[in-house]
Design an enzyme around this catalytic site. Structure first.
Site, PDB file in Angstrom:
ATOM      1  N   HIS A  77     -37.293  19.518 -75.689  1.00  0.00           N
ATOM      2  CA  HIS A  77     -38.592  20.172 -75.488  1.00  0.00           C
ATOM      3  C   HIS A  77     -38.516  21.177 -74.349  1.00  0.00           C
ATOM      4  CE1 HIS A  77     -39.780  17.668 -71.968  1.00  0.00           C
ATOM      5  NE2 HIS A  77     -39.238  16.649 -72.625  1.00  0.00           N
ATOM      6  N   ASP A  79     -41.256  22.294 -72.661  1.00  0.00           N
ATOM      7  CA  ASP A  79     -42.354  22.189 -71.683  1.00  0.00           C
ATOM      8  C   ASP A  79     -42.045  21.186 -70.581  1.00  0.00           C
ATOM      9  OD1 ASP A  79     -42.628  20.183 -73.725  1.00  0.00           O
ATOM     10  OD2 ASP A  79     -44.643  19.764 -73.001  1.00  0.00           O
ATOM     11  N   ASP A 114     -36.185  16.618 -66.630  1.00  0.00           N
ATOM     12  CA  ASP A 114     -36.980  16.442 -67.866  1.00  0.00           C
ATOM     13  C   ASP A 114     -37.563  17.764 -68.302  1.00  0.00           C
ATOM     14  OD1 ASP A 114     -38.389  15.403 -69.960  1.00  0.00           O
ATOM     15  OD2 ASP A 114     -39.914  14.440 -68.724  1.00  0.00           O
ATOM     16  N   GLU A 148     -44.467  18.590 -75.565  1.00  0.00           N
ATOM     17  CA  GLU A 148     -43.996  17.204 -75.650  1.00  0.00           C
ATOM     18  C   GLU A 148     -44.697  16.336 -74.621  1.00  0.00           C
ATOM     19  OE1 GLU A 148     -41.673  13.590 -74.786  1.00  0.00           O
ATOM     20  OE2 GLU A 148     -42.077  15.228 -73.394  1.00  0.00           O
ATOM     21  N   GLU A 149     -45.081  16.952 -73.498  1.00  0.00           N
ATOM     22  CA  GLU A 149     -45.594  16.174 -72.360  1.00  0.00           C
ATOM     23  C   GLU A 149     -47.099  15.934 -72.439  1.00  0.00           C
ATOM     24  OE1 GLU A 149     -43.682  14.768 -70.395  1.00  0.00           O
ATOM     25  OE2 GLU A 149     -41.858  15.933 -70.043  1.00  0.00           O
ATOM     26  N   HIS A 351     -40.968  13.849 -63.805  1.00  0.00           N
ATOM     27  CA  HIS A 351     -42.378  13.967 -63.398  1.00  0.00           C
ATOM     28  C   HIS A 351     -42.585  13.721 -61.903  1.00  0.00           C
ATOM     29  CE1 HIS A 351     -43.614  12.771 -67.814  1.00  0.00           C
ATOM     30  NE2 HIS A 351     -42.599  13.615 -67.750  1.00  0.00           N
TER      31      HIS A 351
HETATM   32 ZN    ZN Z   1     -38.923  14.794 -71.668  1.00  0.00          ZN
END
Ligand code: ZN
Length: 374
Positions: A77, A79, A114, A148-149, A351
């Site tokens: 992903h 994003d 991520d 995705e997030e 995150h």
């Molecule tokens: Zn991810």
């Protein structure tokens, strides 16, 4: 407000993949704002020979067509979650943003782990496929997607499945989410319920005139608290389940006997069960109560018995582990494509304000995939 039209950023896919990761981190792509990064990725992929491209919103599918007996999918992903509140480009914690390779070989910045390290590996791999004349032993489908997030209904991968399902077919899929270089197979499913108890409202000074719906919910909580979650082995991997009350609502005022109470329950179930079987399990536990299923997502079997999957595990030499959280591997599993997570970086840093990835971890992931595809 006037938004200037700017040309896409030019990405050098053949530079050190750690520096490529830094370049990706420097393009803000918080969910809903992926266009600039998607444009840059599309432009870079269009320079490569031998790839057929489809762009759908801010998602891109790029496929080789070499006529190989096997096709593998490499997905990631574009994003990220929002920038740290204390950092950001105007921030007070400049060490976490923007990116840069620090002296100790660590890349900081939103998306470092991520999953811009993983996306950089996908891009570098695409560029190296046709370098030096040695074509890959398998056909490859690269998938880059948005959203995705955020809520699952917005998922760019879900949209690609709906709009371009046949382009996502393959023998095996790898999501380059951070796994610290290990292979994580399958994932638990997740399901939510509301269990509701009813009573009769009355003034709390004359409680005997009513009946208390919150008290009536006590046996629900007792059964959940006493429940021993199972650990279930699926295709050789152990999946730990969880069943919990996650929210409770009831009552209208400090002097009113509540006439309604709702307990929200979340069940994370092993991929040996379908959602219907998981639902039956919870209904049996809470027999006698009014239980409504509000949300469900199937898990994914690890699929490591498939030849393409086992050859991958052997090539990267990592001991496979189960994944407890729900991930996009389940979307591939629904398409009948066994899928695993395998990518650079520590998922526990995802995150976080000090999100970072080791430059060497990104390089090692690229080397492992190049070796497997050679
Ligand atoms: Zn991810």
């Amino acid at each position: 407000m006037v938004i200037a039209e700017t040309a896409p950023v030019t990405l050098d896919l053949r530079q050190d993949v750690a520096l490529l990761t830094a370049a990706l981190i420097d393009i803000n792509s918080v969910s809903g704002n992926e266009t600039e990064l998607a444009d840059a990725v599309e432009l870079a992929l269009r320079q490569l020979p031998g790839l057929d491209l489809v762009r759908d919103g801010d998602a891109i599918i790029a496929r080789t067509s070499l006529g190989r007996p096997e096709r593998v999918i490499l997905a990631g992903h574009l994003d990220t979650v929002p920038l740290p509140v204390t950092g950001g480009s105007l921030g007070t914690v400049p060490s976490t943003w923007p990116s840069g390779v620090a002296g100790d070989g660590v890349l900081y910045g939103r998306g470092a782990t991520d999953m811009k390290g993983g996306v950089a590996v996908q891009l570098a791999l695409a560029a190296s496929l046709f370098d030096g004349g040695a074509e890959p032993s398998k056909d490859v489908t690269f998938v880059f997607y948005d959203h995705e997030e955020v809520e699952a209904v917005k998922s760019g991968l879900g949209r690609l499945v709906r709009n371009h399902g046949p382009l996502l077919e393959g023998d095996f899929a790898i999501l380059l989410e951070p796994t610290d270089g290990t292979v994580e197979g399958g994932c638990n499913g997740t399901m939510r319920f509301e269990a509701t108890t009813l009573g009769e409202a009355a003034h709390s000074a004359r409680a005997w005139m009513g009946s208390n719906a919150i008290h009536a919910a006590a046996p629900i909580l007792e059964r959940l608290a006493a429940y021993h979650p199972q650990t279930i082995t699926v295709d050789g991997l152990e999946y730990r389940e969880s069943l919990n009350a996650v929210r409770i609502q009831g009552g209208t005022a400090g002097n009113v006997i509540p006439d309604r109470c709702v307990v929200e329950i979340n069940y994370r179930f092993a991929p040996d069960k379908t959602p219907d079987q998981a639902e039956a399990h919870v209904r049996a536990l809470l027999e006698g109560f009014d239980v409504v299923r509000t949300d469900a997502a199937a898990g994914a079997r690890p699929g490591l018995n498939h030849p393409a999957a086992s050859s991958f595990v052997a090539a990267v030499g990592a001991e496979p582990k189960p994944k407890y959280g729900w991930t996009d591997v389940a979307r591939f599993s629904e398409l009948g494509v066994p899928a695993v997570n395998f990518g650079p970086g520590d998922a526990l840093l995802a995150h976080k304000d000090n999100e970072h990835v080791e430059a060497e971890a990104v390089r090692a992931c690229l080397r492992a995939l190049q070796k497997w595809l050679a």
